[in-house]
Design a protein around this motif. Structure first.
Motif, PDB file in Angstrom:
ATOM      1  N   LEU A 142       0.359  -0.578   0.156  1.00 35.20           N
ATOM      2  CA  LEU A 142      -0.294  -0.086  -0.280  1.00 35.20           C
ATOM      3  C   LEU A 142       0.712   1.205  -0.227  1.00 35.20           C
ATOM      4  O   LEU A 142       0.296   2.503  -0.634  1.00 35.20           O
ATOM      5  CB  LEU A 142      -0.631   0.014   1.553  1.00 35.20           C
ATOM      6  N   GLU A 143       2.228   1.279   0.676  1.00 34.22           N
ATOM      7  CA  GLU A 143       3.345   2.410   0.739  1.00 34.22           C
ATOM      8  C   GLU A 143       3.154   2.450  -1.259  1.00 34.22           C
ATOM      9  O   GLU A 143       3.406   3.453  -1.671  1.00 34.22           O
ATOM     10  CB  GLU A 143       4.213   1.693   1.024  1.00 34.22           C
ATOM     11  N   ALA A 144       3.353   1.361  -1.928  1.00 34.29           N
ATOM     12  CA  ALA A 144       3.374   1.144  -2.572  1.00 34.29           C
ATOM     13  C   ALA A 144       2.329   2.145  -4.276  1.00 34.29           C
ATOM     14  O   ALA A 144       2.719   3.190  -4.887  1.00 34.29           O
ATOM     15  CB  ALA A 144       4.574  -0.080  -3.987  1.00 34.29           C
ATOM     16  N   ASP A 145       1.430   1.553  -3.183  1.00 35.14           N
ATOM     17  CA  ASP A 145      -0.076   1.670  -4.805  1.00 35.14           C
ATOM     18  C   ASP A 145      -1.223   1.803  -2.909  1.00 35.14           C
ATOM     19  O   ASP A 145      -1.372   0.977  -3.390  1.00 35.14           O
ATOM     20  CB  ASP A 145      -0.362   0.926  -5.290  1.00 35.14           C
ATOM     21  N   PRO A 146      -1.762   2.936  -2.901  1.00 34.96           N
ATOM     22  CA  PRO A 146      -2.423   3.247  -2.153  1.00 34.96           C
ATOM     23  C   PRO A 146      -4.029   3.123  -2.379  1.00 34.96           C
ATOM     24  O   PRO A 146      -5.467   2.442  -1.496  1.00 34.96           O
ATOM     25  CB  PRO A 146      -2.290   4.855  -1.143  1.00 34.96           C
ATOM     26  N   ASP A 147      -4.110   2.859  -3.470  1.00 35.47           N
ATOM     27  CA  ASP A 147      -5.363   2.508  -4.106  1.00 35.47           C
ATOM     28  C   ASP A 147      -5.450   0.517  -4.769  1.00 35.47           C
ATOM     29  O   ASP A 147      -6.396   0.491  -5.388  1.00 35.47           O
ATOM     30  CB  ASP A 147      -5.630   3.042  -5.244  1.00 35.47           C
ATOM     31  N   HIS A 148      -4.105  -0.135  -4.103  1.00 30.93           N
ATOM     32  CA  HIS A 148      -4.346  -1.265  -4.493  1.00 30.93           C
ATOM     33  C   HIS A 148      -5.125  -1.997  -4.188  1.00 30.93           C
ATOM     34  O   HIS A 148      -5.683  -2.457  -2.699  1.00 30.93           O
ATOM     35  CB  HIS A 148      -3.296  -1.944  -4.716  1.00 30.93           C
TER      36      HIS A 148
END
Length: 254
Positions: A142-148
């Protein structure tokens, strides 16, 4: 009559042509696997990704997708031994993907999924031990993509499972590991899974898991609505019909 230059060109072509053909075949294999993956033909896609990895061991996308598919295929297996084989393979492939890129959302996501699936068939102590790493990898994703959507769902499930640990598991966590990190709660579980459904509105599993959280929170109306939403969706993946049956059973229990 061939000149020396012409002979050199012929030699180069003789050497490079098989390599070019091999590369093209590899690309075609990967494209076929990707197409099957997008169309939810998971068993067939997994077989092709395994072939891609044999030919190209550092193919990052093939590694993380094969890991994810092993987790999903293993979860549908009927016997524990087959489940464990798939989950161990999923963890191995996730480790290889992380070795290539430890900051990408997908490598961290599939590791969290693989460890989570393995934990479900493990003993209480092993589940507690794994819970720390599951949260770590989900957080990194989620740090890399909060909307994953997948990572949001994993973290929601983590909160739900940890918030409702049995006394033995909680005691093991306190004794062996100094407790479990994070302030797990059903409220946070609902929050994360709700966000997952916003990103992936057609994933039946997300709505069933959300209904279970609502039920635990005493929000029976919300649980029913989540189940009804799941039942109304098109079945896309092997196992979706079974999830719908679970939703129907949950509605009857409420």
């Amino acid at each position: 009559m061939c000149t020396k230059f012409t002979r050199v060109l012929i030699f180069i072509g003789f050497v490079l042509f098989p390599a070019i053909i091999f590369a093209q075949q590899g690309e075609n294999l990967k494209e076929r696997a990707d197409s099957l993956y997008r169309n939810y033909e998971e068993n067939k896609a997994l077989q092709l990704y395994e072939q891609v990895i044999e030919e190209d061991p550092n193919n990052y996308e093939a590694l993380w997708r094969a890991s994810f598919l092993n987790s999903r295929v293993g979860n549908r297996a009927e016997d524990e031994s087959t489940k464990e084989q798939h989950f161990n393979k999923a963890i191995e492939l996730a480790e290889r993907a992380l070795a290539i890129d430890s900051t990408d959302v997908q490598s961290n996501f599939v590791m969290a999924v693989a460890m989570g699936r393995k934990a479900l068939i493990s003993g209480a102590k092993a589940r507690v031990a794994a819970s720390r790493d599951i949260k770590k990898y989900a957080d990194r994703a989620l740090e890399a993509d909060p909307d994953h959507a997948g990572a949001l769902h994993v973290l929601g499930r983590w909160h739900f499972k940890v918030a409702n640990l049995g006394w033995f598991e909680r005691a093991a966590a306190n004794t062996l590991f100094g407790g479990i990190p994070g302030d797990a709660s059903n409220e946070k579980a609902a929050e994360y899974i709700e966000k997952a459904t916003e990103q992936k509105e057609d994933y039946i599993l997300y709505y069933l898991d959300l209904a279970k959280v609502y039920e635990e929170m005493g929000q029976e109306d919300n649980a029913r609505e989540s189940c009804k939403e799941a039942i109304s969706m098109e079945s896309k993946v092997i196992g979706d019909d079974e999830l719908k049956r679970e939703c129907q059973e949950l509605i009857q229990q409420l």
